[in-house]
Design an enzyme around this catalytic site. Structure first.
Site, PDB file in Angstrom:
ATOM      1  N   HIS A 203       0.814  -1.225   0.000  1.00 54.12           N
ATOM      2  CA  HIS A 203       0.000   0.000   0.000  1.00 54.12           C
ATOM      3  C   HIS A 203       0.836   1.258   0.000  1.00 54.12           C
ATOM      4  O   HIS A 203       0.289   2.365  -0.010  1.00 54.12           O
ATOM      5  CB  HIS A 203      -0.909   0.017   1.226  1.00 54.12           C
ATOM      6  CG  HIS A 203      -0.171   0.228   2.514  1.00 54.12           C
ATOM      7  ND1 HIS A 203       0.443  -0.808   3.186  1.00 54.12           N
ATOM      8  CD2 HIS A 203       0.083   1.336   3.238  1.00 54.12           C
ATOM      9  CE1 HIS A 203       1.022  -0.334   4.269  1.00 54.12           C
ATOM     10  NE2 HIS A 203       0.832   0.964   4.327  1.00 54.12           N
TER      11      HIS A 203
HETATM   12  C1  UD1 Z   1      -1.653   5.652   5.722  1.00 54.68           C
HETATM   13  C2  UD1 Z   1      -0.299   6.167   6.168  1.00 54.68           C
HETATM   14  C3  UD1 Z   1       0.746   5.065   6.018  1.00 54.68           C
HETATM   15  C4  UD1 Z   1       0.299   3.806   6.741  1.00 54.68           C
HETATM   16  C5  UD1 Z   1      -1.086   3.394   6.283  1.00 54.68           C
HETATM   17  C6  UD1 Z   1      -1.548   2.220   7.110  1.00 54.68           C
HETATM   18  C7  UD1 Z   1       0.137   8.563   5.807  1.00 54.68           C
HETATM   19  C8  UD1 Z   1       0.900   9.542   4.983  1.00 54.68           C
HETATM   20  N1  UD1 Z   1       0.142   7.300   5.360  1.00 54.68           N
HETATM   21  O1  UD1 Z   1      -1.570   5.339   4.341  1.00 54.68           O
HETATM   22  O2  UD1 Z   1       1.970   5.493   6.581  1.00 54.68           O
HETATM   23  O3  UD1 Z   1       1.219   2.778   6.460  1.00 54.68           O
HETATM   24  O4  UD1 Z   1      -1.985   4.492   6.477  1.00 54.68           O
HETATM   25  O5  UD1 Z   1      -2.479   1.453   6.453  1.00 54.68           O
HETATM   26  O6  UD1 Z   1      -0.422   8.925   6.809  1.00 54.68           O
HETATM   27  N2  UD1 Z   1      -9.286   4.917   2.137  1.00 54.68           N
HETATM   28  C9  UD1 Z   1     -10.460   4.225   2.199  1.00 54.68           C
HETATM   29  N3  UD1 Z   1     -10.970   3.924   3.426  1.00 54.68           N
HETATM   30  C10 UD1 Z   1     -10.369   4.291   4.586  1.00 54.68           C
HETATM   31  C11 UD1 Z   1      -9.167   5.010   4.508  1.00 54.68           C
HETATM   32  C12 UD1 Z   1      -8.635   5.301   3.289  1.00 54.68           C
HETATM   33  O7  UD1 Z   1     -11.049   3.867   1.181  1.00 54.68           O
HETATM   34  O8  UD1 Z   1     -10.893   3.973   5.680  1.00 54.68           O
HETATM   35  C13 UD1 Z   1      -8.715   5.218   0.808  1.00 54.68           C
HETATM   36  C14 UD1 Z   1      -8.972   6.632   0.358  1.00 54.68           C
HETATM   37  O9  UD1 Z   1      -9.197   6.622  -1.016  1.00 54.68           O
HETATM   38  C15 UD1 Z   1      -7.654   7.326   0.633  1.00 54.68           C
HETATM   39  C16 UD1 Z   1      -6.636   6.201   0.441  1.00 54.68           C
HETATM   40  O10 UD1 Z   1      -7.297   5.030   0.874  1.00 54.68           O
HETATM   41  O11 UD1 Z   1      -7.426   8.397  -0.217  1.00 54.68           O
HETATM   42  C17 UD1 Z   1      -5.380   6.405   1.235  1.00 54.68           C
HETATM   43  O12 UD1 Z   1      -5.664   6.593   2.615  1.00 54.68           O
HETATM   44  P1  UD1 Z   1      -4.683   7.462   3.555  1.00 54.68           P
HETATM   45  O13 UD1 Z   1      -5.120   7.365   4.950  1.00 54.68           O
HETATM   46  O14 UD1 Z   1      -4.503   8.819   2.972  1.00 54.68           O
HETATM   47  O15 UD1 Z   1      -3.288   6.776   3.372  1.00 54.68           O
HETATM   48  P2  UD1 Z   1      -2.874   5.238   3.467  1.00 54.68           P
HETATM   49  O16 UD1 Z   1      -2.435   4.790   2.121  1.00 54.68           O
HETATM   50  O17 UD1 Z   1      -3.930   4.474   4.160  1.00 54.68           O
HETATM   51  N1  UDP Z   2      -3.050  -6.004   8.976  1.00 61.08           N
HETATM   52  C1  UDP Z   2      -4.323  -6.528   9.150  1.00 61.08           C
HETATM   53  N2  UDP Z   2      -5.032  -6.902   8.045  1.00 61.08           N
HETATM   54  C2  UDP Z   2      -4.543  -6.782   6.777  1.00 61.08           C
HETATM   55  C3  UDP Z   2      -3.238  -6.245   6.622  1.00 61.08           C
HETATM   56  C4  UDP Z   2      -2.535  -5.854   7.727  1.00 61.08           C
HETATM   57  O1  UDP Z   2      -4.783  -6.683  10.289  1.00 61.08           O
HETATM   58  O2  UDP Z   2      -5.242  -7.134   5.827  1.00 61.08           O
HETATM   59  C5  UDP Z   2      -2.311  -5.566  10.170  1.00 61.08           C
HETATM   60  C6  UDP Z   2      -0.943  -6.158  10.327  1.00 61.08           C
HETATM   61  O3  UDP Z   2      -0.998  -7.383  11.015  1.00 61.08           O
HETATM   62  C7  UDP Z   2      -0.205  -5.083  11.117  1.00 61.08           C
HETATM   63  C8  UDP Z   2      -0.850  -3.810  10.646  1.00 61.08           C
HETATM   64  O4  UDP Z   2      -2.089  -4.171  10.037  1.00 61.08           O
HETATM   65  O5  UDP Z   2      -0.443  -5.249  12.502  1.00 61.08           O
HETATM   66  C9  UDP Z   2       0.046  -3.125   9.637  1.00 61.08           C
HETATM   67  O6  UDP Z   2      -0.595  -2.038   9.078  1.00 61.08           O
HETATM   68  P1  UDP Z   2      -0.226  -1.426   7.662  1.00 61.08           P
HETATM   69  O7  UDP Z   2       0.508  -2.432   6.839  1.00 61.08           O
HETATM   70  O8  UDP Z   2      -1.490  -0.862   7.124  1.00 61.08           O
HETATM   71  O9  UDP Z   2       0.684  -0.180   8.057  1.00 61.08           O
HETATM   72  P2  UDP Z   2       2.255   0.038   8.253  1.00 61.08           P
HETATM   73  O10 UDP Z   2       2.709  -0.887   9.337  1.00 61.08           O
HETATM   74  O11 UDP Z   2       2.919  -0.206   6.946  1.00 61.08           O
HETATM   75  O12 UDP Z   2       2.349   1.477   8.632  1.00 61.08           O
END
Ligand code: UD1
Ligand code: UDP
Length: 356
Positions: A203
């Site tokens: 992601h």
């Molecule tokens: C964010 C964090 C990243 C973290 C990740 C965990 C930042 C800059 N990035 O990335 O460090 O690893 O969370 O998963 O803060 N969206 C949905 N539903 C939701 C949330 C998001 O559909 O509940 C979609 C939206 O289109 C949104 C996109 O996902 O624009 C990205 O979401 P966002 O929270 O901006 O960043 P992540 O890629 O989730």
């Molecule tokens: N995780 C989860 N379901 C999924 C993918 C990840 O529960 O489908 C959990 C995973 O075990 C870990 C956390 O989400 O505890 C990691 O989050 P993510 O990869 O979104 O963020 P990052 O650690 O890269 O910031």
């Protein structure tokens, strides 16, 4: 003391699950959810499965560009912090919710504690790296997962008090391993046999937002030599659909994001994990499952040094070679605090607030 925990993303819910329970043994805690993640499968499921107390305030900020999202979080936090009047604000990791929480609290004269302080990828193109660096330099209490993180902060001259506490995500992974084993039916539901499949998560903006990189990721996944399960993050789902690439992954089991217990069980029994997630790299190590990291660097360098994690970026041949490696020999060193990090976070907060 009254502590406000500011969280908003999937990995932060996991981290807060460990700390909240311990924190409440010694302090009053209020939880503020920024709403950065809002889908049930990225948010509510973690509160339910991990027993995190319901948030006391929900800001409902939702999605946006990094700047827009951070700015709206900051603006929404200011009155909430003024109303709650905490003695300390606790933030986690490296997301926009982390940075907004740290700046809003620091501007209000509230002490800031940062859990997972000092992690560095040294890649300033990552929004997370900017968030980490800025948060650490706004924080008063720097709670580090690893010695490497302590050294990074030392080198940067970060002025907050530093504590090596271990990794709070490890606490959760260890505590819920057997619960996941008993409760989750995910292998049966997906028709998988232990040790015979691969799990993928991806992601990172740097991997999925650029169509050329996304195509490379898809080509790598198409080449994998075993059944693949890929719980798809919504950012990635949207990019795959926009690029017309979802159909190319017909041979891959694409699922919605999984709850913590299903993901933990799926990961535990996988032949290997391929991921660009920070949290998943650590969890793979703790589970003794080889990890192939779809990045060219990592903050979790110890997992690479110990031989359990290989950085391949999006290089297909390097990924296949990494999967063909024999498992590292011998015991895995205890890298992340042995499941006691949250207790040390609690104690560090107590020591900090008791100091004159
Ligand atoms: C964010 C964090 C990243 C973290 C990740 C965990 C930042 C800059 N990035 O990335 O460090 O690893 O969370 O998963 O803060 N969206 C949905 N539903 C939701 C949330 C998001 O559909 O509940 C979609 C939206 O289109 C949104 C996109 O996902 O624009 C990205 O979401 P966002 O929270 O901006 O960043 P992540 O890629 O989730
Ligand atoms: N995780 C989860 N379901 C999924 C993918 C990840 O529960 O489908 C959990 C995973 O075990 C870990 C956390 O989400 O505890 C990691 O989050 P993510 O990869 O979104 O963020 P990052 O650690 O890269 O910031």
């Amino acid at each position: 003391m009254r502590v406000v925990t500011i969280i908003g993303n999937r990995p932060q819910f996991v981290k807060a699950a460990a700390v909240s329970r311990r924190l409440r043994e010694a302090h009053e805690e209020l939880i503020v959810h920024t709403g950065q993640h809002y889908d049930d499968e990225l948010s509510r499921v973690f509160f339910d499965e991990l027993g995190i107390p319901a948030p006391d305030r929900e800001l409902g900020i939702g999605s946006g560009s990094n700047t827009d999202q951070t700015a709206r979080q900051l603006a929404a936090l200011e009155p909430v912090l003024a109303e709650i009047e905490p003695g300390l604000a606790l933030v986690y990791g490296d997301t926009n919710s982390t940075l907004a929480g740290a700046i809003a609290a620091a501007q209000a004269g509230i002490a800031v504690g940062h859990v997972e302080a000092g992690m560095r990828s040294f890649d300033r193109a990552m929004p997370e790296e900017l968030n980490r660096v800025l948060t650490d330099h706004a924080a008063d209490l720097l709670l580090c997962s690893t010695l490497t993180a302590m050294e990074n902060l030392e080198r940067e001259g970060a002025v907050g008090e530093k504590y090596l506490v271990g990794d709070v995500m490890a606490d959760v992974s260890l505590a819920f391993r057997e619960i996941a084993e008993q409760r989750s039916q995910v292998l049966d539901e997906l028709g998988l046999s232990p040790g015979e499949y691969l799990v993928v998560t991806a992601h990172r903006a740097g991997n999925v937002d650029d169509p050329a990189r996304l195509r490379q990721l898809v080509e790598l996944l198409e080449a994998l030599p075993a059944p693949v399960v890929f719980p798809v993050h919504p950012r990635t789902r949207a990019r795959l659909d926009d690029a017309g690439l979802t159909g190319r992954l017909a041979g891959v089991e694409l699922t919605a994001p999984l709850g913590y217990l299903d993901f933990l069980k799926l990961a535990r029994h996988a032949r290997a994990l391929l991921t660009d997630s920070g949290g998943v790299q650590k969890e793979a190590y703790l589970l003794g499952v080889p990890c192939v990291t779809l990045r060219d660097r990592t903050e979790w360098v110890e997992t690479v040094d110990a031989g359990w994690n290989v950085l391949v970026d999006l290089d297909r041949e390097a990924a296949l070679a990494a999967l063909a490696r024999p498992l590292p020999d011998g015991e895995r060193p205890e890298l992340y605090g042995g499941g006691h990090a949250a207790e040390r976070v609690r104690d560090a907060i107590s020591a900090y607030t008791d100091s004159p």
